[in-house]
Design an enzyme around this catalytic site. Structure first.
Site, PDB file in Angstrom:
ATOM      1  N   ASP A 131       0.817  -1.206   0.000  1.00 56.56           N
ATOM      2  CA  ASP A 131       0.000   0.000   0.000  1.00 56.56           C
ATOM      3  C   ASP A 131       0.859   1.268   0.000  1.00 56.56           C
ATOM      4  OD1 ASP A 131      -2.326   1.591   0.335  1.00 56.56           O
ATOM      5  OD2 ASP A 131      -2.061   1.584   2.509  1.00 56.56           O
ATOM      6  N   GLU A 375       3.327  -8.435   6.898  1.00 57.84           N
ATOM      7  CA  GLU A 375       2.056  -9.029   6.483  1.00 57.84           C
ATOM      8  C   GLU A 375       2.187  -9.984   5.297  1.00 57.84           C
ATOM      9  OE1 GLU A 375      -0.911  -6.002   5.946  1.00 57.84           O
ATOM     10  OE2 GLU A 375      -0.936  -5.495   8.073  1.00 57.84           O
ATOM     11  N   TYR A 428      -6.747  -3.486  12.385  1.00 51.82           N
ATOM     12  CA  TYR A 428      -7.505  -2.281  12.042  1.00 51.82           C
ATOM     13  C   TYR A 428      -8.962  -2.443  12.437  1.00 51.82           C
ATOM     14  CZ  TYR A 428      -3.391  -0.438   9.769  1.00 51.82           C
ATOM     15  OH  TYR A 428      -2.124   0.056   9.539  1.00 51.82           O
ATOM     16  N   GLU A 464       0.968  -1.959  14.073  1.00 49.93           N
ATOM     17  CA  GLU A 464       0.180  -1.001  13.289  1.00 49.93           C
ATOM     18  C   GLU A 464      -1.213  -0.940  13.872  1.00 49.93           C
ATOM     19  OE1 GLU A 464      -0.171  -1.560   9.003  1.00 49.93           O
ATOM     20  OE2 GLU A 464       1.967  -2.014   8.859  1.00 49.93           O
TER      21      GLU A 464
HETATM   22  C1  GCB Z   1      -1.403  -2.445   6.609  1.00 47.82           C
HETATM   23  C2  GCB Z   1      -0.105  -2.365   5.904  1.00 47.82           C
HETATM   24  C3  GCB Z   1       0.253  -0.935   5.525  1.00 47.82           C
HETATM   25  C4  GCB Z   1      -0.980  -0.212   5.000  1.00 47.82           C
HETATM   26  C5  GCB Z   1      -2.011  -0.152   6.111  1.00 47.82           C
HETATM   27  C6  GCB Z   1      -3.316   0.531   5.647  1.00 47.82           C
HETATM   28  O1  GCB Z   1      -1.720  -3.402   7.265  1.00 47.82           O
HETATM   29  O2  GCB Z   1       0.939  -2.979   6.586  1.00 47.82           O
HETATM   30  O3  GCB Z   1       1.268  -0.978   4.557  1.00 47.82           O
HETATM   31  O4  GCB Z   1      -0.694   1.059   4.516  1.00 47.82           O
HETATM   32  O5  GCB Z   1      -2.334  -1.454   6.511  1.00 47.82           O
HETATM   33  O6  GCB Z   1      -3.470   1.715   5.872  1.00 47.82           O
HETATM   34  O7  GCB Z   1      -4.124  -0.135   5.034  1.00 47.82           O
END
Ligand code: GCB
Length: 584
Positions: A131, A375, A428, A464
């Site tokens: 991403d 990931e 997330y 994260e």
């Molecule tokens: C993740 C990735 C990261 C992305 C982020 C997102 O899990 O490791 O590279 O930018 O999520 O914002 O989706």
């Protein structure tokens, strides 16, 4: 085309912005006459800090080096070529290709769109599973330097310490002759010699050492000694001398089942994930931006970051060593999702990348852990052999540091996790899952931690978490993409961190320090907006939430000196001298 810079955003040409394939750079330089004496005593080297992705380099039409991988340095001895063409400029030609395949790091694939009713002839796209924008170009400085023909090729330093004495173990490799002598002296920051040694391997004893401490853990973080290595040799009857000075931070790192110890004291990562990313220059090195970012990290009270998702410039790493910012050093193993990316060809390349990374960063006190991937599809069965081999190789190259990779796989299905020293998890909640439902975070995050811990009994970093916010977009009650939602989501996570950090959670790294560019897509509004700073480094509301929290955590640790403690609790902006205004 400027160097260093990505080429993508420099022109008004959309074709170049999204270009995939070969590009060419060429430059003529005049070298000093004394480099060109044909007495074979001077070695002229051409070094690239990085060039993305695959590079072939010629000097005066002769190929001198090729290199695969966009984030690590490579160099070539060009003495013979330049010394036989005295009087003419030295012409450096670089062919660069940013095509990614299932076996590159990061992986990618080219997809030809063969439906003639929808696409023109030979139309193709590059698919990636990461991403961030695949910026390309010569991203870091290109330098020409000289050494004698017999030279210090490499130094490896490790340190151990007790209260009153530290040991600095060293190993030095010299290339160009078997007949040489080596003498070493270790100086403190006042220039006083505290230990001396000789020969290619040995140990220096430092009584009453000043240890290298992380930012906010000591009143003088980032203390470094300077190891001067002097080599003397004879080559074809000509005396040769090479001197290299390596900064050395004395510190230890240990991992227990619940803690991460630096110099024997529990260290809690309160930090960020970053990107090398900025307007116009893309991933090109930019000193002003680097220094600004360090000032923002210090303002925030961040003590650490992960080099998501590739090794950062050496210039950045130097500042981490100097200012005591702790680093989880990640290789470009991001987006490893395709089954063919777990085969032997990919693995062999991954091993080489770890060798290059460790050779570059092994002596850095700021680097406390290697991350071999972000990931990956670690639920796939071949991931077991892949990560077992990769992590064992990394540990063999550097037994002094723990190794991890960052997972978003279910704890019960992860084939790589058994081999890591620290569990790093991304999640997330109430963003990609249960969107808009902040109330589920405490339950889901608590379950996440408990499941990982009961399975592996290793300390855990939330590597994260975060939410996108469009700066200036407001909504109360909080709605997704507003600044309020980003703040509220962080706070939900923080309440769980505060419980679990009393047990085995050893860190929290926000996604992300700043907004950054990505491929275009329906979930990205001119890039990823999970930054707590905008891409131009202005704070969103979430930055103040995090600043309050990080200083509070730092204050709770008994190590913070009283002066910083009182400054931070009043939220007084530090005097200008506290900021990094010069690079000395
Ligand atoms: C993740 C990735 C990261 C992305 C982020 C997102 O899990 O490791 O590279 O930018 O999520 O914002 O989706």
């Amino acid at each position: 085309m400027p160097v260093p810079a990505s080429f993508n955003d420099i022109t008004q040409d959309p074709h170049l912005e999204n270009y995939i394939g070969w590009v060419w750079y060429e430059k003529e330089v005049l070298l000093p006459q004394r480099w060109l004496q044909n007495d074979l005593s001077t070695r002229v080297v051409l070094r690239f800090g990085s060039a993305h992705y695959y590079a072939i380099v010629w000097v005066n039409g002769v190929q001198v080096v090729e290199h695969e991988g966009g984030h690590l340095p490579f160099e070539a001895d060009i003495s013979r070529i330049v010394q036989r063409s005295r009087g003419v400029p030295c012409r450096i030609t670089v062919a660069l290709n940013n095509t990614l395949t299932p076996h590159t790091l990061p992986p990618g694939s080219i997809q030809y769109m063969n439906d003639k009713t929808r696409y023109p002839k030979n139309y193709f796209v590059q698919n990636t599973r990461f991403d961030f924008f695949n910026y390309a170009g010569i991203h870091r400085p290109v330098v020409l330097y000289t050494t004698p023909s017999v030279y210090i090729d490499d130094i490896t330093v490790t340190t151990t310490s007790s209260e009153s004495v530290a040991m600095v173990q060293y190993q030095i490799s010299v290339v160009g002759s078997e007949l040489y002598s080596l003498s070493l002296s270790l100086r403190d920051q006042e220039g006083k010699v505290v230990a001396t040694g000789s020969g290619p391997a040995g140990e220096l004893k430092v009584p009453n050492p000043n240890l290298w401490w992380p930012y906010l853990m000591h009143e003088s973080p980032g203390y470094r000694y300077f190891l001067e290595v002097k080599m003397q040799a004879q080559a074809s009857g000509v005396p040769q001398e090479d001197i290299y000075t390596l900064p050395v931070g004395i510190r230890t790192v240990h991992v227990t089942s619940t803690q991460f110890l630096i110099n024997g004291k529990p260290f809690y990562f309160h930090g960020v994930n970053k990107h090398e990313d900025a307007d116009i220059r893309g991933k090109g090195l930019d000193w002003a931006l680097i220094v600004k970012d360090f000032n923002l990290l210090r303002w925030l009270g961040a003590n650490s970051f992960r080099t998501s998702h590739y090794p950062y410039a050496e210039e950045i790493m130097d500042l981490c060593d100097t200012y005591g910012i702790v680093v989880i050093d990640e290789c470009p193993g991001v987006g490893i999702k395709m089954p063919e990316s777990f085969g032997n060809k990919s693995l062999q390349h991954h091993l080489v990348v770890m060798e290059e990374l460790i050779r570059r960063d092994k002596n850095r006190p700021s680097v406390v852990m290697w991350s071999v991937a972000n990931e990956p599809a670690s639920e796939l069965p071949p991931a077991a052999y892949y990560f077992k081999t990769l992590i064992a190789h990394t540990k063999a190259l550097d037994p002094s540091r723990p190794v991890t990779f960052v997972s978003d796989t279910n704890y019960a299905l992860d084939h790589g996790a058994p081999y890591v020293d620290v569990i790093c998890v991304n999640s997330y909640f109430s963003w990609y899952h249960d969107s808009g439902h902040l109330e589920v975070i405490p339950l889901q995050l608590t379950a996440q931690f408990e499941n990982w811990y009961k399975t592996y009994k290793r300390p855990i970093i939330q590597s994260e978490y975060g939410a996108d916010s469009v700066p200036g977009l407001h909504s109360d009650p909080p709605a997704m993409f507003s600044e309020e939602y980003q703040k509220a989501l962080l706070k939900e996570y923080h309440s769980v961190f505060d419980k679990k950090r009393k047990e085995y959670v050893i860190g929290e790294l926000i996604w992300n320090f700043a907004d950054f560019m990505t491929n275009q897509g329906v979930t990205r509004v001119l890039g990823n907006k999970k930054g707590i700073f905008t891409r131009q480094r202005q704070p969103k509301s979430a930055a103040f939430v995090l600043r309050e929290r990080y200083w509070k955590i730092a204050n709770e640790s008994s190590c913070l000196p009283p002066i910083i403690k009182s400054l931070s609790s009043q939220h007084v902006v530090h005097g200008i001298t506290d900021y990094i205004i010069s690079l000395v």
